[in-house]
Each structure stands twice: as C-alpha cells, then as structure tokens.
Design an enzyme around this catalytic site. Structure first.
Site, PDB file in Angstrom:
ATOM      1  N   ASP A  99      -6.165   1.815  12.963  1.00 18.37           N
ATOM      2  CA  ASP A  99      -6.564   2.579  11.788  1.00 18.37           C
ATOM      3  C   ASP A  99      -6.335   4.058  12.092  1.00 18.37           C
ATOM      4  O   ASP A  99      -6.745   4.543  13.147  1.00 18.37           O
ATOM      5  CB  ASP A  99      -8.050   2.339  11.503  1.00 18.37           C
ATOM      6  CG  ASP A  99      -8.327   2.124  10.036  1.00 18.37           C
ATOM      7  OD1 ASP A  99      -7.966   3.013   9.254  1.00 18.37           O
ATOM      8  OD2 ASP A  99      -8.905   1.079   9.685  1.00 18.37           O
ATOM      9  N   ASP A 201      -5.897   5.445   6.541  1.00 18.34           N
ATOM     10  CA  ASP A 201      -7.084   5.550   5.699  1.00 18.34           C
ATOM     11  C   ASP A 201      -6.890   6.588   4.582  1.00 18.34           C
ATOM     12  O   ASP A 201      -6.479   7.726   4.857  1.00 18.34           O
ATOM     13  CB  ASP A 201      -8.251   5.983   6.611  1.00 18.34           C
ATOM     14  CG  ASP A 201      -9.595   5.855   5.955  1.00 18.34           C
ATOM     15  OD1 ASP A 201      -9.988   4.729   5.667  1.00 18.34           O
ATOM     16  OD2 ASP A 201     -10.258   6.897   5.748  1.00 18.34           O
ATOM     17  N   GLU A 258      -3.554   3.204   2.778  1.00 23.35           N
ATOM     18  CA  GLU A 258      -4.603   2.877   1.810  1.00 23.35           C
ATOM     19  C   GLU A 258      -4.578   3.944   0.724  1.00 23.35           C
ATOM     20  O   GLU A 258      -4.673   5.138   1.023  1.00 23.35           O
ATOM     21  CB  GLU A 258      -5.970   2.870   2.500  1.00 23.35           C
ATOM     22  CG  GLU A 258      -7.067   2.392   1.580  1.00 23.35           C
ATOM     23  CD  GLU A 258      -8.452   2.897   1.943  1.00 23.35           C
ATOM     24  OE1 GLU A 258      -9.425   2.246   1.564  1.00 23.35           O
ATOM     25  OE2 GLU A 258      -8.569   3.952   2.595  1.00 23.35           O
ATOM     26  N   HIS A 331     -13.057  -4.592   4.687  1.00 25.98           N
ATOM     27  CA  HIS A 331     -14.424  -4.204   5.042  1.00 25.98           C
ATOM     28  C   HIS A 331     -15.119  -3.394   3.951  1.00 25.98           C
ATOM     29  O   HIS A 331     -16.282  -3.027   4.101  1.00 25.98           O
ATOM     30  CB  HIS A 331     -14.384  -3.402   6.347  1.00 25.98           C
ATOM     31  CG  HIS A 331     -13.601  -2.134   6.181  1.00 25.98           C
ATOM     32  ND1 HIS A 331     -12.229  -2.129   5.990  1.00 25.98           N
ATOM     33  CD2 HIS A 331     -13.977  -0.832   6.131  1.00 25.98           C
ATOM     34  CE1 HIS A 331     -11.820  -0.883   5.826  1.00 25.98           C
ATOM     35  NE2 HIS A 331     -12.855  -0.075   5.915  1.00 25.98           N
ATOM     36  N   ASP A 332     -14.411  -3.063   2.874  1.00 25.14           N
ATOM     37  CA  ASP A 332     -15.008  -2.287   1.778  1.00 25.14           C
ATOM     38  C   ASP A 332     -15.276  -3.148   0.541  1.00 25.14           C
ATOM     39  O   ASP A 332     -15.805  -2.642  -0.447  1.00 25.14           O
ATOM     40  CB  ASP A 332     -14.056  -1.155   1.342  1.00 25.14           C
ATOM     41  CG  ASP A 332     -13.858  -0.111   2.419  1.00 25.14           C
ATOM     42  OD1 ASP A 332     -14.779   0.109   3.223  1.00 25.14           O
ATOM     43  OD2 ASP A 332     -12.759   0.488   2.459  1.00 25.14           O
TER      44      ASP A 332
HETATM   45  C1  NOJ Z   1     -11.652   4.046   3.371  1.00 29.47           C
HETATM   46  C2  NOJ Z   1     -12.248   3.127   4.385  1.00 29.47           C
HETATM   47  O1  NOJ Z   1     -11.701   1.863   4.229  1.00 29.47           O
HETATM   48  C3  NOJ Z   1     -13.744   3.184   4.190  1.00 29.47           C
HETATM   49  O2  NOJ Z   1     -14.417   2.192   4.933  1.00 29.47           O
HETATM   50  C4  NOJ Z   1     -14.219   4.554   4.554  1.00 29.47           C
HETATM   51  O3  NOJ Z   1     -15.584   4.687   4.247  1.00 29.47           O
HETATM   52  C5  NOJ Z   1     -13.458   5.637   3.780  1.00 29.47           C
HETATM   53  N1  NOJ Z   1     -12.057   5.384   3.688  1.00 29.47           N
HETATM   54  C6  NOJ Z   1     -13.631   6.968   4.443  1.00 29.47           C
HETATM   55  O4  NOJ Z   1     -12.937   6.995   5.667  1.00 29.47           O
END
Ligand code: NOJ
Length: 559
Positions: A99, A201, A258, A331-332
């Site tokens: 990441d 990210d 992302e 994970h989100d």
């Molecule tokens: C996206 C990540 O997937 C998430 O888990 C994170 O809180 C935010 N970006 C900030 O880095």
C-alpha cells in the site's frame, strides 16, 4: 494494446495485517502470522498479495497514517520479518504489492514535525498551510472524510493545515517538487527490495485545486466534502505520468490506484497504456449504490439494474483502452454476502453466486481476506465495541446533533468499516484461532460455524468454489481476454452476460434472488459444457428457456 501482462492474468488477495493472523499472542495480526498462512493462500490459488499498510504508524487510522515509510510497525514485526515474508512469498510464486499512502502522512512523520515547527522551516511547504479567514473561521468550508472541518489550527505558527482525513493525517503538498522526489525515492527503495507493485491510496486526491474553491453547503449541512474539489485535480495526470517515468517504468510491477469519484472516462486516462500512468484503478461506483443525502450512511435500497448498469458500463468502457479491477470487498466496505447476497439461509449459495459474477468478468479480480469463506457483517451491541475512526467520529457527530442511537447503530451494522476488519476466522477455537491473546477488535461470533478449518474440510465449501474460479481463469483465455456483453438488461432478478474470445463464447448467469426465476435467453446457441456451477448437481439447463434455483449461478461454454 499489449495483450499479455502478468497482472491481467492474476488474482489478487488483500490482507489487512492487523486482522489476519497473530503469531505472538498480543492480539494484533503480524508479519510472521502472514508467513504462517502463505501455504493456505497458495492452496487457494491466488497470485498476488496486496498488503494494507505495514509501516510504522501511531494507528490513528490503522496504519493509513504513516510515521516512517521505511520502517515496519512494531506490532507487526521488523524489517527482517518483512524480508522473510517477501522471500517466502516469492519462493511460492506469490507476488507482494504494498500500500502506498502518499496523499498524506501521519502528523508524527518527521516531515510534519519539522513543517509545523516554524514558518521558515525548509519542510514548511511539504504540507498545505493557510491562514484562517478574517472572521476567525478556517480557510475554507471543506469537510474531512472523517467528519468535521478538513482544517486544523496549529497554535505554534497560528496557521491551519489541511487534512482530508483525520487531523492526524495532514495532506502532503504535491505542488512541491521536493515532496514528489522524496516520495519517488522512497518508492524506489521498496521496489529495489523486490516488491511487485503498489496499491495507491486515494491517489486521485493528490493534486489540489489551488484556487481554493468553495460553495454553499447543501441544506442542513455546514460543510462541503473536501473530496468534491480535489478528486482528479488539475495536475493529477502530470503527477502520475511523472511518477511513472521517474519510478514505475523501470520495474516489471503492477499498480492500482484507489480513486473515489473516478469515472470510466477518467479511468481511460489513468490506465490507457500509451499514457504511461497506472495499470488499473479502483472505482467506487458500485459501492456508491447505497449512497444518499448522508453519503454512504444513508444506506439506500439498491437495484440490480443499477448494479448491472454500472458494472457493464465499466466493462464496455475499458474494453479497448485501459484495464478493470474487479472487487466486491476491501477493508473499507461491508461484507459482500451481507450487502448483495443473503447472509442467512443462502449464505453459501449467494457467496458463490457473487463470486461467479465477479470472477467471470474482464479485469483483475481482488479477494478480500475472509471473502473466500463467506464472512459476514457483524452486529456488536455497543459503540464501545468498535474501533474505526470514521465510524466513531460519524456516530458521535450525529449523536450530538440529536439523531436516534438505534438508527445510527443500524447504519453502522450495514455500512461501517469494522464489518470488514473483524479478525479472520481460522477455526472454532477461542477468538477463531486468530490470536491466543485478546483480539484488538472482537471476533464475529459466527466464527463457530464460519471458519477456514470448516471450509477446508467441506469439499462443497465457498473456499473450494473460489479455488475453482481462480483455476478457471488460468485455463480459459476467454475469462481473461473475452469481450463482455450484457444480457437481460432490464431484469431485476438475473444478472447474465457473455464473454467472447476468438471463436469461444462463455455464458455467465446469476440469480440474485431467494426465489426460482424463469430465464429466457432466446438468441443463444446451446450449452456445450458446464465450466462451473453452484448447484449440487451438474445438469446443464437446456437453453433458451429454463428455471433458475435461488441464487443459482453458472458458467457454460456455448457451442
Ligand atoms: C483509503 C483507505 O482505503 C482507507 O482505509 C483510509 O482510511 C483512507 N484512504 C485514508 O488513508
């Protein structure tokens, strides 16, 4: 377009290290814990592991707030452990993608510590500092993704710094060439170690609109999401092209960005091969199906025709230019079987159906830990059982505004990020075999029935179905390269499509309901062979009119 790239033929497995496997009993997953499970991943058949951040961090946002990019978080182990993981993975033919979190750092990163120390510090301009408005308000009315203003006042120098996420995650100033060069150098350091790529990210937020735009907030709101102004910002393509030329192009790696708010048209620009930026993006359109006036927390009902519209738009849009990434989970996000499937009596059936749909499409599929055993959302009784900063901040803000506690908890049960972060369920032992200590986040109580050990003992399990789907991708060039065509566009019950490559055509049909459905596919040739089905018996339907069982899914080769 180059047809063959290893990352087009790969399946990626995402590990959230904190919740994967704890080897030393401190309740927190670690690198040695991952090493112990590499054979499990090899058995599943995946090619690439994406590791959520393992760097030194004060863990305000579980490692997405990095204090030192070149050090491993103590709780996860040491750099020697990391080197061992890389070596052990490579020995098994597994690649590792890291990441890369460079939209922001932790406020404890040495750059920020210097930056905030004085206005004339050489690192001042590594972050985004502004004076407040004359009326004493922050520089703009932008809202952070984790609630409240995206600006934090800093006493030491009397200015505000920008943080699009938590106030412990100050945004880096990508306008400053020194920041970019430091980031590139750090990336090369990891790549020279032998890692196989980066998941970047929120990378489409790095170029900030320098005009500091504002608008009136929506009715009932005081702030406007900072994302709105900076997604796909003015210099984003310039920055990513520069990163590509200065770093990425020198290595045989995979990159995935992302990108909240990225459209198909944006993705063509980010991933078109001649443009020399990235290999793929994670878009959020299908994850936005439940968004409403309160963003994702609105938890609006979704329609299958909308899901189809989105996924097929991406399939058609990137058919010739660019490349898709395919995901249900990370994970989100809440667990897919709870969102789009049926976590009750059809859990296994619907988990397999959803896997068929995703893995049948064109692009690189991503599996999130636990998805392969059908892990579900969780309902912890108290807000105190939760750990995620986003969820807790949102809850507290809404509670203070007078919202109903039970309703807030319902939204958390449906959408909260901790649904994905409960520890991996390895077996029926205490804490699901994740740790011998106290887990940092409670285990989902359903681990007694849903766990890896049980899945491995059952030849009909979701695990073996994923294994079969992954193997199919290796055997069938049509699954990698075939052109997608949506069928039954208007059906609210059935998602069906074909994939065609040279003279081979595959048909994928998925029933999204708990009822039998009559399916009419009139213009297709007959089925010749079943490649996979989630039905107990392997009898082929006679196309073109037939009845699907609840959550039935299959892939046929057509004659
Ligand atoms: C996206 C990540 O997937 C998430 O888990 C994170 O809180 C935010 N970006 C900030 O880095």
């Amino acid at each position: 377009m180059t047809e063959k790239n290893w990352w087009k033929e790969s399946v990626v497995y995402q590990i959230y290290p904190r919740s994967f496997h704890d080897s030393n009993g401190d309740g927190i997953g670690d690198l040695q814990g991952i090493i112990q499970k590499l054979d499990y991943l090899k058995k599943l058949g995946i090619d690439v592991i994406w590791l959520s951040p393992v760097y030194d961090s004060p863990n305000d946002d579980n490692g997405y707030d990095i204090r030192d990019y070149q050090k491993i978080m103590d709780e996860f182990g040491t750099m020697e452990d990391f080197d061992a993981l890389l070596e052990e993975a490579h020995k098994r033919g597994l690649k590792i993608v890291m990441d890369l979190v460079v939209n922001h750092t932790s406020d404890e990163h040495a750059w920020f510590v210097e930056s905030r120390s004085s206005k004339d510090n050489p690192k001042r301009d590594y972050y985004i500092w502004k004076k407040g408005k004359e009326n004493g308000q922050p520089p703009t009315n932008w809202e952070s993704a984790f609630s409240g203003s995206a600006w934090k006042y800093d006493e030491a120098t009397g200015e505000y710094f920008l943080h699009m996420f938590s106030e412990k995650q100050p945004d880096l100033n990508w306008e400053n060439p020194a920041v970019r060069n430091d980031v590139y150098q750090m990336m090369r350091w990891w790549l020279d170690k032998g890692i196989d790529g980066f998941r970047m990210d929120v990378i489409n937020l790095i170029s900030k609109d320098q005009t500091m735009p504002e608008r009136e907030p929506d009715p009932g709101k005081e702030l406007v999401s900072a994302f709105e102004f900076h997604m796909n910002g003015p210099r984003i393509h310039e920055f990513l092209h520069e990163m590509n030329q200065k770093v990425l192009a020198d290595y045989d790696i995979m990159t995935v960005g992302e990108m909240p708010g990225a459209t198909v048209e944006d993705a063509k620009l980010y991933t078109g091969e001649e443009r020399e930026e990235l290999n793929m993006v994670f878009h959020f359109e299908h994850m936005g199906l439940w968004n409403g006036p309160d963003g994702k927390w609105s938890n609006m009902p979704w329609k299958l025709t909308d899901l189809k519209e989105i996924l097929s738009k991406w399939q058609y849009g990137l058919e010739k230019e660019g490349w898709n990434s395919l995901y249900w989970n990370n994970h989100d996000q809440p667990r897919v079987v709870s969102r789009f499937g049926n976590e009750k009596e059809y859990r296994e059936k619907s988990a397999k159906m959803l896997a068929t749909l995703l893995h049948g499409m064109k692009g690189t599929p991503y599996i999130y830990q636990g998805e392969e055993i059908g892990m579900t959302n969780v309902r912890f009784p108290s807000i105190d059982d939760y750990e995620d900063i986003e969820l807790i901040n949102w809850y507290n803000e809404r509670l203070a505004q007078g919202h109903n506690k039970e309703k807030l908890m319902e939204a958390i049960y449906a959408i909260g990020r901790d649904n994905a972060r409960t520890p991996m369920q390895w077996n029926g032992n205490p804490h699901a075999g994740f740790t011998t200590g106290e887990p940092w986040l409670k285990v989902n109580p359903n681990y007694i029935n849903i766990n890896v050990e049980a899945a491995l003992a059952d030849p009909e399990s979701i695990f073996y179905y994923y294994q079969q789907l992954i193997a199919l991708r290796k055997q069938e060039p049509t699954i990698v390269h075939g052109k997608f065509e949506l069928l039954l566009e208007d059906s609210e019950e059935i998602f069906a499509y074909t994939r065609n490559y040279q003279d081979d055509t595959l048909l994928v049909v998925c029933n999204f309901t708990a009822q039998n459905q009559t399916c009419e596919l009139l213009n297709l040739s007959a089925g010749k062979e079943i490649l996979i089905t989630n039905e107990a018996t392997d009898t082929m339907h006679t196309l073109s009119q037939f009845t699907l069982n609840p959550y039935e899914a299959f892939v046929y080769r057509l004659t």
